[in-house]
Design a protein around this motif. Structure first.
Motif, PDB file in Angstrom:
ATOM      1  N   ASP A  56       0.864  -1.125  -0.164  1.00  0.00           N
ATOM      2  CA  ASP A  56       0.144   0.001  -0.057  1.00  0.00           C
ATOM      3  C   ASP A  56       0.908   1.320   0.177  1.00  0.00           C
ATOM      4  O   ASP A  56       1.836   1.329   0.658  1.00  0.00           O
ATOM      5  CB  ASP A  56      -1.055  -0.081   1.231  1.00  0.00           C
ATOM      6  CG  ASP A  56      -2.116  -0.828   0.727  1.00  0.00           C
ATOM      7  OD1 ASP A  56      -2.856  -0.820   1.821  1.00  0.00           O
ATOM      8  OD2 ASP A  56      -2.441  -0.944  -0.016  1.00  0.00           O
ATOM      9  N   LYS A  96       2.097   4.756   1.223  1.00  0.00           N
ATOM     10  CA  LYS A  96       2.065   5.513   2.420  1.00  0.00           C
ATOM     11  C   LYS A  96       2.310   6.739   2.109  1.00  0.00           C
ATOM     12  O   LYS A  96       3.453   7.069   1.627  1.00  0.00           O
ATOM     13  CB  LYS A  96       2.970   4.624   3.634  1.00  0.00           C
ATOM     14  CG  LYS A  96       2.868   5.173   4.806  1.00  0.00           C
ATOM     15  CD  LYS A  96       3.507   4.235   5.946  1.00  0.00           C
ATOM     16  CE  LYS A  96       3.245   4.830   7.296  1.00  0.00           C
ATOM     17  NZ  LYS A  96       3.947   3.816   8.250  1.00  0.00           N
ATOM     18  N   THR A 135       3.104   9.929   4.367  1.00  0.00           N
ATOM     19  CA  THR A 135       3.730  10.256   6.103  1.00  0.00           C
ATOM     20  C   THR A 135       3.718  11.921   6.220  1.00  0.00           C
ATOM     21  O   THR A 135       4.541  12.570   5.402  1.00  0.00           O
ATOM     22  CB  THR A 135       4.670   9.480   6.443  1.00  0.00           C
ATOM     23  OG1 THR A 135       4.726   8.178   6.131  1.00  0.00           O
ATOM     24  CG2 THR A 135       5.042   9.944   7.929  1.00  0.00           C
ATOM     25  N   GLN A 151       6.296  10.299   0.700  1.00  0.00           N
ATOM     26  CA  GLN A 151       5.572   9.294   0.035  1.00  0.00           C
ATOM     27  C   GLN A 151       6.637   8.098  -0.409  1.00  0.00           C
ATOM     28  O   GLN A 151       7.704   8.563  -0.826  1.00  0.00           O
ATOM     29  CB  GLN A 151       4.860   9.749  -1.230  1.00  0.00           C
ATOM     30  CG  GLN A 151       5.250  10.722  -2.039  1.00  0.00           C
ATOM     31  CD  GLN A 151       5.705   9.849  -3.483  1.00  0.00           C
ATOM     32  OE1 GLN A 151       5.819   8.767  -3.533  1.00  0.00           O
ATOM     33  NE2 GLN A 151       6.438  10.488  -4.249  1.00  0.00           N
ATOM     34  N   ASP A 152       6.151   6.990  -0.380  1.00  0.00           N
ATOM     35  CA  ASP A 152       7.084   5.935  -0.446  1.00  0.00           C
ATOM     36  C   ASP A 152       6.848   5.167  -1.738  1.00  0.00           C
ATOM     37  O   ASP A 152       7.311   3.875  -1.813  1.00  0.00           O
ATOM     38  CB  ASP A 152       7.228   5.171   0.874  1.00  0.00           C
ATOM     39  CG  ASP A 152       5.862   4.344   0.906  1.00  0.00           C
ATOM     40  OD1 ASP A 152       5.648   3.443   1.932  1.00  0.00           O
ATOM     41  OD2 ASP A 152       4.922   4.408   0.210  1.00  0.00           O
ATOM     42  N   GLY A 188      -2.283  11.607   3.298  1.00  0.00           N
ATOM     43  CA  GLY A 188      -1.565  11.445   4.645  1.00  0.00           C
ATOM     44  C   GLY A 188      -2.803  11.722   5.575  1.00  0.00           C
ATOM     45  O   GLY A 188      -4.023  11.918   5.269  1.00  0.00           O
TER      46      GLY A 188
END
Lengths: 115, 110
Positions: free
Chosen positions: A1, A3, A5, A25-26, A107
């Motif tokens: 998913d 993520k 942050t 964001q990742d 977020g």
């Protein structure tokens, strides 16, 4: 998913202070956005970025600036905080031109209070 | 900024009932029509979306109805459940930019 942050959940600052809100964001998303959410007004776009070092004004950019030095990080800056900038700030990202739709991933938000 | 008008502002529905939220827009260039769901303390999350080449899309208990000529689209929640209690936003989209409605706070009572 995916993520997204945001660095702080709650933040209290004084009028005139310079405030930095950070977002990471990742998922290698190209697009990143900053919104503010106020009761009865929905979400309003402050700034967005479609690429590193690129930024565009949204609907309510006055009093804000942004920085995107790396693809995964998008920072919102309040140059001189004022009480009318007390709000919930939401960061979001989306995949970009490779996507067939523009699904935003948000977020959890930063509730900023300016006293 | 009156490009998007969402109604009602708040809605109370009994468990098992149908919840209907409406969104009217002005910009005919919008080409993607999503609904987002937001729970307290969380950011919004995409719930369901439709493209303008179809008039209806159903995903489980959630349905979008789209009326291009009237420039309106609506969210229907069938068999509403207490877990559906949240704030819902329409967000018609053009060129990667979403324009959010003002939100509808839905409360589903037992």
């Amino acid at each position: 998913d995916v993520k997204v942050t945001q660095s702080s959940r709650y933040l209290v600052k004084r009028t005139g202070e310079k405030v930095f809100l950070e977002c990471v964001q990742d998922m290698d998303h190209e697009n990143m956005f900053w919104y503010r959410q106020d009761p009865g007004l929905g979400l309003r776009l402050i700034y967005f970025s479609y690429d590193v070092k690129m930024k565009e004004k949204g609907d309510i950019p006055e009093g804000y600036s942004v920085s995107r030095e790396k693809k995964e990080r998008f920072s919102l800056i309040l140059e001189s905080a004022s009480t009318n900038q007390t709000s919930m700030y939401l960061c979001a990202s989306s995949l970009g031109v490779r996507a067939t739709n523009e699904k935003l991933f948000f977020g959890s938000g930063t509730q900023l209070s300016v006293l | 900024q009156q490009q998007v008008k969402q109604s009602p502002q708040s809605l109370i529905v009994q468990k098992g009932g149908i919840s209907i939220i409406n969104c009217a827009y002005e910009n005919t260039a919008f080409d993607y029509f999503p609904w987002y769901q937001q729970f307290p303390g969380k950011g919004p999350a995409l719930l369901i979306a439709i493209r303008p080449d179809v008039s209806e899309k159903k995903e489980g208990r959630f349905t979008i109805s789209f009326n291009k000529s009237a420039k309106q689209f609506s969210l229907h929640i069938m068999d509403s459940q207490p877990g559906d209690s949240a704030t819902y936003f329409c967000a018609p989209t053009r060129s990667r930019k979403l324009t959010f409605g003002t939100g509808t706070r839905l409360q589903v009572t037992l």
